[in-house]
Design a protein around this motif. Structure first.
Motif, PDB file in Angstrom:
ATOM      1  N   UNK A  78      -6.770  50.843 -24.331  1.00 51.13           N
ATOM      2  CA  UNK A  78      -6.047  49.799 -23.578  1.00 51.13           C
ATOM      3  C   UNK A  78      -5.683  48.609 -24.466  1.00 51.13           C
ATOM      4  N   UNK A  79      -5.114  48.926 -25.641  1.00 53.56           N
ATOM      5  CA  UNK A  79      -4.713  47.890 -26.581  1.00 53.56           C
ATOM      6  C   UNK A  79      -3.196  47.782 -26.612  1.00 53.56           C
ATOM      7  N   UNK A  80      -2.713  46.658 -27.128  1.00 57.15           N
ATOM      8  CA  UNK A  80      -1.270  46.424 -27.164  1.00 57.15           C
ATOM      9  C   UNK A  80      -0.695  46.462 -28.570  1.00 57.15           C
ATOM     10  N   UNK A  81      -1.533  46.546 -29.591  1.00 58.97           N
ATOM     11  CA  UNK A  81      -1.022  46.604 -30.954  1.00 58.97           C
ATOM     12  C   UNK A  81      -2.116  46.935 -31.940  1.00 58.97           C
ATOM     13  N   UNK A  82      -1.712  47.540 -33.068  1.00 63.65           N
ATOM     14  CA  UNK A  82      -2.671  47.922 -34.103  1.00 63.65           C
ATOM     15  C   UNK A  82      -1.957  47.868 -35.451  1.00 63.65           C
ATOM     16  N   UNK A  83      -2.609  47.232 -36.438  1.00 60.42           N
ATOM     17  CA  UNK A  83      -2.029  47.097 -37.775  1.00 60.42           C
ATOM     18  C   UNK A  83      -3.068  47.477 -38.826  1.00 60.42           C
ATOM     19  N   UNK A  84      -2.626  48.229 -39.812  1.00 65.09           N
ATOM     20  CA  UNK A  84      -3.434  48.511 -40.997  1.00 65.09           C
ATOM     21  C   UNK A  84      -2.861  47.665 -42.127  1.00 65.09           C
ATOM     22  N   UNK A  85      -3.726  46.883 -42.766  1.00 67.55           N
ATOM     23  CA  UNK A  85      -3.286  45.959 -43.802  1.00 67.55           C
ATOM     24  C   UNK A  85      -3.892  46.336 -45.137  1.00 67.55           C
ATOM     25  N   UNK A  86      -3.166  46.040 -46.191  1.00 74.41           N
ATOM     26  CA  UNK A  86      -3.727  46.160 -47.531  1.00 74.41           C
ATOM     27  C   UNK A  86      -4.713  45.020 -47.762  1.00 74.41           C
ATOM     28  N   UNK A  87      -5.407  45.071 -48.881  1.00 72.41           N
ATOM     29  CA  UNK A  87      -6.420  44.049 -49.168  1.00 72.41           C
ATOM     30  C   UNK A  87      -5.807  42.653 -49.179  1.00 72.41           C
ATOM     31  N   UNK A  88      -4.576  42.529 -49.649  1.00 72.12           N
ATOM     32  CA  UNK A  88      -3.936  41.220 -49.733  1.00 72.12           C
ATOM     33  C   UNK A  88      -3.271  40.793 -48.425  1.00 72.12           C
ATOM     34  N   UNK A  92       0.550  47.733 -44.098  1.00 76.73           N
ATOM     35  CA  UNK A  92       0.700  49.132 -44.492  1.00 76.73           C
ATOM     36  C   UNK A  92       1.312  49.923 -43.346  1.00 76.73           C
ATOM     37  N   UNK A  93       0.852  49.613 -42.126  1.00 80.60           N
ATOM     38  CA  UNK A  93       1.342  50.335 -40.946  1.00 80.60           C
ATOM     39  C   UNK A  93       1.094  49.465 -39.716  1.00 80.60           C
ATOM     40  N   UNK A  94       2.028  49.500 -38.778  1.00 81.85           N
ATOM     41  CA  UNK A  94       1.879  48.780 -37.526  1.00 81.85           C
ATOM     42  C   UNK A  94       2.431  49.588 -36.382  1.00 81.85           C
ATOM     43  N   UNK A  95       1.803  49.490 -35.214  1.00 81.27           N
ATOM     44  CA  UNK A  95       2.266  50.256 -34.058  1.00 81.27           C
ATOM     45  C   UNK A  95       1.897  49.545 -32.763  1.00 81.27           C
ATOM     46  N   UNK A  96       2.723  49.762 -31.766  1.00 83.05           N
ATOM     47  CA  UNK A  96       2.387  49.346 -30.394  1.00 83.05           C
ATOM     48  C   UNK A  96       2.348  50.566 -29.476  1.00 83.05           C
ATOM     49  N   UNK A  97       2.133  51.716 -30.077  1.00 82.40           N
ATOM     50  CA  UNK A  97       2.032  52.948 -29.317  1.00 82.40           C
ATOM     51  C   UNK A  97       3.134  53.914 -29.677  1.00 82.40           C
ATOM     52  N   UNK A  98       2.982  55.145 -29.220  1.00 79.51           N
ATOM     53  CA  UNK A  98       3.956  56.184 -29.535  1.00 79.51           C
ATOM     54  C   UNK A  98       5.328  55.817 -28.979  1.00 79.51           C
ATOM     55  N   UNK A  99       6.371  56.047 -29.802  1.00 76.42           N
ATOM     56  CA  UNK A  99       7.735  55.833 -29.355  1.00 76.42           C
ATOM     57  C   UNK A  99       8.163  54.381 -29.287  1.00 76.42           C
ATOM     58  N   UNK A 100       7.506  53.493 -30.032  1.00 75.37           N
ATOM     59  CA  UNK A 100       7.869  52.072 -29.975  1.00 75.37           C
ATOM     60  C   UNK A 100       8.944  51.699 -30.996  1.00 75.37           C
ATOM     61  N   UNK A 101       9.400  52.653 -31.807  1.00 73.62           N
ATOM     62  CA  UNK A 101      10.488  52.371 -32.741  1.00 73.62           C
ATOM     63  C   UNK A 101      10.011  51.664 -33.984  1.00 73.62           C
ATOM     64  N   UNK A 102      10.715  50.603 -34.377  1.00 73.94           N
ATOM     65  CA  UNK A 102      10.412  49.915 -35.629  1.00 73.94           C
ATOM     66  C   UNK A 102       9.030  49.277 -35.579  1.00 73.94           C
ATOM     67  N   UNK A 103       8.355  49.159 -36.752  1.00 70.00           N
ATOM     68  CA  UNK A 103       7.013  48.574 -36.788  1.00 70.00           C
ATOM     69  C   UNK A 103       7.011  47.150 -36.231  1.00 70.00           C
ATOM     70  N   UNK A 104       6.056  46.801 -35.402  1.00 64.51           N
ATOM     71  CA  UNK A 104       6.011  45.463 -34.823  1.00 64.51           C
ATOM     72  C   UNK A 104       5.571  44.421 -35.846  1.00 64.51           C
ATOM     73  N   UNK A 105       6.017  43.196 -35.637  1.00 61.06           N
ATOM     74  CA  UNK A 105       5.581  42.107 -36.505  1.00 61.06           C
ATOM     75  C   UNK A 105       4.151  41.723 -36.180  1.00 61.06           C
ATOM     76  N   UNK A 106       3.490  41.107 -37.127  1.00 62.37           N
ATOM     77  CA  UNK A 106       2.103  40.687 -36.921  1.00 62.37           C
ATOM     78  C   UNK A 106       2.030  39.593 -35.864  1.00 62.37           C
ATOM     79  N   UNK A 107       0.935  39.543 -35.112  1.00 62.15           N
ATOM     80  CA  UNK A 107       0.787  38.508 -34.071  1.00 62.15           C
ATOM     81  C   UNK A 107       0.347  37.161 -34.621  1.00 62.15           C
ATOM     82  N   UNK A 108       0.210  37.055 -35.950  1.00 59.90           N
ATOM     83  CA  UNK A 108      -0.215  35.814 -36.579  1.00 59.90           C
ATOM     84  C   UNK A 108       0.755  35.430 -37.687  1.00 59.90           C
ATOM     85  N   UNK A 109       0.979  34.150 -37.899  1.00 62.00           N
ATOM     86  CA  UNK A 109       1.761  33.739 -39.068  1.00 62.00           C
ATOM     87  C   UNK A 109       1.067  34.163 -40.356  1.00 62.00           C
ATOM     88  N   UNK A 110       1.849  34.399 -41.400  1.00 62.74           N
ATOM     89  CA  UNK A 110       1.292  34.876 -42.665  1.00 62.74           C
ATOM     90  C   UNK A 110       0.254  33.911 -43.232  1.00 62.74           C
TER      91      UNK A 110
END
Length: 265
Positions: A78-88, A92-110
Motif C-alpha cells: 500500500x505504497x505510492x512510490x519507490x526509488x532506488x538511489x546510488x550512493x551519491x 537508479x530507478x523509480x516507480x509508482x507501480x506497474x504501468x505508470x510510464x516515465x519514472x517519477x520525480x523524487x518527493x524531496x528537493x535534491x
C-alpha cells in the motif's frame, strides 16, 4: 455561597484531572496508531534494502527484475512510490507501480535529500508536497551478510506512503475519534465540555513539524461526569436555597415576630 463555590472548584479540578488522564491515554493510542499505519512502509524498506539482489541492481539495473520485485510490491504494501538511489543520491530507478510510464520525480528537493544522506539516516519521516502529505522511509542498501547493518551503503532505498483519506479514517477508527490532517500548529476547534482534541505532529527529516494529525474525541466518561456534576451542583444549590428560606422563615416566626410583639406591648 461559600459552600457552593467550594463545590464548584472541586468539580472543576476533578474534571481537569479526568481530562488530563483521558488526553494522556488517547495521545499514546494515537502515537501507536500512527506507527501501526506506517508499518508496511518500514517492513518493505527493511526487507528489500538488505540483500544481494538489490546490491546487484544498484550496480547493474535491469528493468525486468524491477518490474517483478519493485513495481509489484507497491500495491502489496500500500505504497505510492519507490526509488532506488546510488550512493551519491542519484536515481537508479523509480516507480509508482506497474504501468505508470516515465519514472517519477523524487518527493524531496535534491538539496534536502543530500542533507539527509550526509547523516546516514535509517527510519521514517514526513514531507508535505503540493497536494498531499507523505510518509517516507529511507534505508541503506547493504548485503544480506551484514546482519548488523554496519557496512558502508551500496545505495539507498526510498519508499513513499501517501496519507490519503483512507489512512486518516483508519486512525479515526483505531482511536475512536474524528481525525483529519491539518496545518502544523493551526487553531483548534471550539468543543463542548465532553469533547477534547489530541494533536500528533508529523515531523520531517529535520525534526520540524510538517503537518498535524488532529483528532476530536468524544469522551463518555467526561460527558457522564459533567452531567453528574451539573446535577449535584443544582441539587446542592436548591437544597441551600430551601435551607436558607426555612431558616429565614423560622427566624421571623420564632424570633423576630415575638420580639416585635414584646416591643409593641
Amino acid at each position: 455561597l461559600a459552600a457552593l463555590f467550594a463545590l464548584r472548584q472541586f468539580q472543576r479540578q476533578a474534571m481537569a484531572d479526568l481530562l488530563a488522564s483521558e488526553m494522556r491515554e488517547r495521545s499514546a493510542m494515537l502515537e501507536q496508531a500512527v506507527r501501526l499505519t506506517g508499518r508496511p512502509l518500514r517492513d518493505l524498506t527493511s526487507d528489500y534494502s538488505q540483500g544481494e539482489d538489490l546490491v546487484r541492481f544498484v550496480r547493474e539495473p535491469k528493468r525486468v527484475w524491477a518490474a517483478i520485485n519493485l513495481d509489484a510490491s507497491l500495491a502489496k504494501f500500500e505504497l505510492s512510490g519507490l526509488w532506488v538511489l546510488a550512493v551519491d543520491g542519484t536515481v537508479v530507478y523509480g516507480t509508482r507501480g506497474a504501468g505508470t510510464g516515465s519514472p517519477p520525480s523524487l518527493p524531496l528537493p535534491a538539496a534536502t535529500l543530500q542533507a539527509i544522506l550526509a547523516h546516514r539516516p535509517a527510519g521514517t519521516f514526513f514531507a508535505r508536497l503540493s497536494d498531499r502529505v507523505v510518509e517516507l522511509c529511507l534505508a541503506p542498501v547493504q548485503p544480506s551478510a551484514d546482519t548488523q547493518r554496519v557496512t558502508p551503503p551500496r545505495g539507498w532505498l526510498l519508499a513513499e506512503k501517501t496519507w490519503a483519506p483512507a489512512q486518516v479514517q483508519l486512525l479515526s477508527r483505531l482511536t475512536r475519534s474524528r481525525g483529519k490532517i491539518a496545518a502544523a500548529g493551526g487553531p483548534l476547534p471550539a468543543l463542548p465540555p465532553h469533547e477534547f482534541v489530541v494533536r500528533h505532529p508529523l515531523r520531517g527529516a529535520d525534526g520540524e513539524t510538517v503537518a498535524d494529525i488532529v483528532c476530536v474525541i468524544r469522551s463518555e466518561e467526561l460527558e457522564i461526569a459533567s452531567n453528574h456534576n451539573r446535577t449535584v451542583f443544582l441539587l446542592f444549590g436548591f437544597c441551600g436555597f430551601v435551607s436558607a428560606a426555612l431558616a429565614t422563615t423560622a427566624l421571623y416566626r420564632w424570633v423576630l415576630r415575638p420580639l416585635g410583639s414584646i416591643a409593641d406591648s
